[in-house]
Design a protein around this motif. Structure first.
Motif, PDB file in Angstrom:
ATOM      1  N   PRO A 256     -55.683 -18.826 -82.783  1.00 22.13           N
ATOM      2  CA  PRO A 256     -57.147 -18.991 -82.663  1.00 22.13           C
ATOM      3  C   PRO A 256     -57.891 -17.657 -82.544  1.00 22.13           C
ATOM      4  CG  PRO A 256     -55.980 -20.466 -81.165  1.00 22.13           C
ATOM      5  CD  PRO A 256     -54.958 -19.518 -81.707  1.00 22.13           C
ATOM      6  N   GLN A 257     -57.242 -16.639 -81.980  1.00 20.79           N
ATOM      7  CA  GLN A 257     -57.931 -15.368 -81.736  1.00 20.79           C
ATOM      8  C   GLN A 257     -57.834 -14.391 -82.914  1.00 20.79           C
ATOM      9  OE1 GLN A 257     -55.689 -16.585 -79.474  1.00 20.79           O
ATOM     10  NE2 GLN A 257     -56.902 -17.039 -77.632  1.00 20.79           N
ATOM     11  N   LEU A 258     -56.811 -14.539 -83.760  1.00 21.59           N
ATOM     12  CA  LEU A 258     -56.578 -13.560 -84.820  1.00 21.59           C
ATOM     13  C   LEU A 258     -57.307 -13.939 -86.097  1.00 21.59           C
ATOM     14  CD1 LEU A 258     -52.726 -12.887 -84.426  1.00 21.59           C
ATOM     15  CD2 LEU A 258     -54.645 -11.846 -83.200  1.00 21.59           C
ATOM     16  N   ASN A 259     -57.779 -12.918 -86.814  1.00 11.23           N
ATOM     17  CA  ASN A 259     -58.378 -13.192 -88.127  1.00 11.23           C
ATOM     18  C   ASN A 259     -57.271 -13.284 -89.178  1.00 11.23           C
ATOM     19  OD1 ASN A 259     -57.719 -10.544 -89.087  1.00 11.23           O
ATOM     20  ND2 ASN A 259     -59.578  -9.730 -88.090  1.00 11.23           N
ATOM     21  N   ALA A 260     -57.646 -13.621 -90.388  1.00 12.19           N
ATOM     22  CA  ALA A 260     -56.660 -13.876 -91.444  1.00 12.19           C
ATOM     23  C   ALA A 260     -55.796 -12.647 -91.714  1.00 12.19           C
ATOM     24  CB  ALA A 260     -57.362 -14.324 -92.717  1.00 12.19           C
ATOM     25  N   LYS A 261     -56.405 -11.467 -91.708  1.00 17.07           N
ATOM     26  CA  LYS A 261     -55.661 -10.244 -91.988  1.00 17.07           C
ATOM     27  C   LYS A 261     -54.640  -9.952 -90.884  1.00 17.07           C
ATOM     28  CE  LYS A 261     -56.221  -5.334 -93.032  1.00 17.07           C
ATOM     29  NZ  LYS A 261     -57.167  -4.194 -93.136  1.00 17.07           N
ATOM     30  N   GLN A 262     -55.051 -10.158 -89.623  1.00 20.16           N
ATOM     31  CA  GLN A 262     -54.145  -9.926 -88.500  1.00 20.16           C
ATOM     32  C   GLN A 262     -52.980 -10.911 -88.520  1.00 20.16           C
ATOM     33  OE1 GLN A 262     -57.235 -10.306 -85.518  1.00 20.16           O
ATOM     34  NE2 GLN A 262     -56.970  -8.145 -84.899  1.00 20.16           N
ATOM     35  N   ARG A 263     -53.276 -12.167 -88.823  1.00 23.08           N
ATOM     36  CA  ARG A 263     -52.214 -13.174 -88.899  1.00 23.08           C
ATOM     37  C   ARG A 263     -51.220 -12.822 -90.010  1.00 23.08           C
ATOM     38  NH1 ARG A 263     -56.511 -16.923 -87.793  1.00 23.08           N
ATOM     39  NH2 ARG A 263     -56.709 -17.425 -90.005  1.00 23.08           N
ATOM     40  N   GLU A 264     -51.739 -12.380 -91.130  1.00 22.70           N
ATOM     41  CA  GLU A 264     -50.883 -12.025 -92.268  1.00 22.70           C
ATOM     42  C   GLU A 264     -50.005 -10.817 -91.929  1.00 22.70           C
ATOM     43  OE1 GLU A 264     -51.320 -10.496 -96.903  1.00 22.70           O
ATOM     44  OE2 GLU A 264     -53.031 -11.435 -95.912  1.00 22.70           O
ATOM     45  N   SER A 292     -51.456  -8.478 -74.469  1.00 18.28           N
ATOM     46  CA  SER A 292     -52.355  -7.754 -73.565  1.00 18.28           C
ATOM     47  C   SER A 292     -53.817  -8.008 -73.920  1.00 18.28           C
ATOM     48  CB  SER A 292     -52.059  -6.253 -73.599  1.00 18.28           C
ATOM     49  OG  SER A 292     -52.332  -5.717 -74.880  1.00 18.28           O
ATOM     50  N   GLU A 293     -54.076  -8.216 -75.211  1.00 22.64           N
ATOM     51  CA  GLU A 293     -55.454  -8.509 -75.653  1.00 22.64           C
ATOM     52  C   GLU A 293     -55.877  -9.927 -75.266  1.00 22.64           C
ATOM     53  OE1 GLU A 293     -57.834  -6.787 -78.031  1.00 22.64           O
ATOM     54  OE2 GLU A 293     -56.852  -5.135 -76.983  1.00 22.64           O
ATOM     55  N   TYR A 294     -54.945 -10.865 -75.425  1.00 19.44           N
ATOM     56  CA  TYR A 294     -55.252 -12.285 -75.183  1.00 19.44           C
ATOM     57  C   TYR A 294     -54.198 -12.864 -74.237  1.00 19.44           C
ATOM     58  CZ  TYR A 294     -57.482 -11.070 -79.606  1.00 19.44           C
ATOM     59  OH  TYR A 294     -58.193 -10.432 -80.598  1.00 19.44           O
ATOM     60  N   PRO A 295     -54.286 -12.559 -72.949  1.00 19.37           N
ATOM     61  CA  PRO A 295     -53.243 -12.968 -71.993  1.00 19.37           C
ATOM     62  C   PRO A 295     -53.055 -14.484 -71.945  1.00 19.37           C
ATOM     63  CG  PRO A 295     -54.757 -11.383 -71.008  1.00 19.37           C
ATOM     64  CD  PRO A 295     -55.375 -11.814 -72.305  1.00 19.37           C
ATOM     65  N   ASP A 296     -51.790 -14.884 -71.868  1.00 18.99           N
ATOM     66  CA  ASP A 296     -51.441 -16.290 -71.700  1.00 18.99           C
ATOM     67  C   ASP A 296     -50.453 -16.377 -70.536  1.00 18.99           C
ATOM     68  OD1 ASP A 296     -51.146 -19.188 -73.121  1.00 18.99           O
ATOM     69  OD2 ASP A 296     -49.192 -18.506 -72.377  1.00 18.99           O
ATOM     70  N   PRO A 297     -50.731 -17.197 -69.537  1.00 21.61           N
ATOM     71  CA  PRO A 297     -49.882 -17.231 -68.332  1.00 21.61           C
ATOM     72  C   PRO A 297     -48.414 -17.520 -68.641  1.00 21.61           C
ATOM     73  CG  PRO A 297     -51.893 -18.500 -67.996  1.00 21.61           C
ATOM     74  CD  PRO A 297     -51.874 -18.118 -69.431  1.00 21.61           C
ATOM     75  N   TYR A 298     -48.141 -18.416 -69.575  1.00 20.25           N
ATOM     76  CA  TYR A 298     -46.760 -18.766 -69.903  1.00 20.25           C
ATOM     77  C   TYR A 298     -46.049 -17.585 -70.558  1.00 20.25           C
ATOM     78  CZ  TYR A 298     -42.761 -20.951 -72.208  1.00 20.25           C
ATOM     79  OH  TYR A 298     -41.499 -21.247 -72.648  1.00 20.25           O
ATOM     80  N   LEU A 299     -46.678 -16.948 -71.532  1.00 18.16           N
ATOM     81  CA  LEU A 299     -46.046 -15.822 -72.230  1.00 18.16           C
ATOM     82  C   LEU A 299     -45.884 -14.614 -71.316  1.00 18.16           C
ATOM     83  CD1 LEU A 299     -47.740 -15.860 -75.762  1.00 18.16           C
ATOM     84  CD2 LEU A 299     -45.536 -16.830 -75.076  1.00 18.16           C
TER      85      LEU A 299
END
Length: 318
Positions: A256-264, A292-299
């Motif tokens: 959800p946070q990454l744009n198409a280029k970042q995902r690719e 670090s940019e998009y912290p997730d408690p589980y990860l």
């Protein structure tokens, strides 16, 4: 996980001149790379039972009754089997705090596998023996990570061994702090991605085992069984395929946070790792950046991303 970890080691691998020829078999990885992180407890079983150095070489020799004796290779003197067995039983009973053991390959006292077993009348032999001390070590402590110095030249085996040491150390710390169901379940949760990278079928199996923790009247009995299953699972080497599956799973957390280029870019890097074109460190570094940019408690709590100190550089080359 900053405190030094107690690890047993054959004394000759630290450079101690205890071998039959008065020399040693110093293992640079153990004596230099690992040493800052480990509190070694060196043992030379042959010196411990009173043998001098130098001394005649020992060998495992098959008897007419199909048993194996520890004898001098020159054929002189009585077998030392019972002395070595008695020492091993007593010594190893005092070593249950250890989190790993590095043994000297091919040794009739310390070899882990493929030790030569000789025929009594000639030099014919087969590489099927286990050193008497190490055989007792693995019998008393079947959960303990044990590795030979020679096998530690293999980067995959080396990383696997160190990862198991750190996992057992954390589990032992938990046990000493006082067992609760909550602590055990939290520990297992921290290692989910790690276990998935080692064996998907056994990951599912141990998950079912942990889910049934309430059925165990004794938490200590559960912990004994869990420790064995955990360490058996981690003996399976983590594969490129399994690492790829884990990282693709982690990638899903950031979609959800990454744009198409970042995902690719991330997908391409993971695939290059899968093909053997990049080391594990490459996609792992980018994933940790997004964590670090998009912290997730589980990860954030997953040991998978830092199973041992980065200074050991174990993920750099494969």
């Amino acid at each position: 996980m900053s405190e030094k970890i107690p690890v047993g080691i054959s004394a000759c691998l630290l450079g101690d001149s205890v071998r039959f020829d008065g020399g040693h078999k110093r293992c640079a990885f153990a004596a230099e790379d690992l040493a800052p992180f480990m509190r070694y407890e060196p043992v030379c079983p042959e010196m411990a039972i009173g043998l001098p150095t130098p001394r005649p070489a020992l060998r495992l020799t098959e008897t007419a009754e199909n048993s194996v004796e520890l004898c001098f290779s020159n054929g002189k003197g009585d077998p030392l089997t019972q002395e070595m067995q008695s020492f091993s039983e007593k010594k190893i009973a005092s070593l249950h705090h250890l989190c790993g053991y590095i043994v000297c390959a091919k040794s009739p006292s310390c070899g882990m596998e493929r030790v030569r077993v000789y025929q009594p009348e000639n030099n014919n032999n087969r590489k099927e023996g286990v050193g008497i001390f190490t055989r007792e070590l693995m019998k008393q402590m079947p959960w303990l990570p044990v590795e030979e110095d020679g096998r530690l030249h293999d980067p995959v085996l080396r990383e696997n061994f160190v990862e198991r040491i750190y996992t057992l150390h954390e589990f032992n710390q938990l046990w000493r702090s006082g067992l609760t169901r909550g602590k055990l379940i939290a520990f297992h949760s921290r290692y989910k991605l790690t276990l998935l990278a080692h064996s998907q079928p056994e990951y599912r199996e141990i998950g079912r085992f942990v889910a049934a923790i309430e059925q165990w009247p004794s938490l200590e009995a559960f912990a004994f069984e869990y420790r064995q299953r955990l360490m058996d699972l981690l003996k399976h080497k983590a594969t490129r395929g399994n690492h790829t599956n884990v990282m693709m799973h982690v990638q899903g957390y950031f979609r959800p946070q990454l744009n198409a280029k970042q995902r690719e870019e991330l997908t391409s890097l993971i695939d290059h790792y899968r093909q053997g074109l990049q080391p594990l460190l490459a996609p792992m570094t980018l994933l940790k950046h997004y964590m670090s940019e998009y912290p997730d408690p589980y990860l954030t709590q997953q040991r998978y991303f830092e199973p041992y100190p980065e200074a050991l550089r174990l993920r750099y080359g494969h």
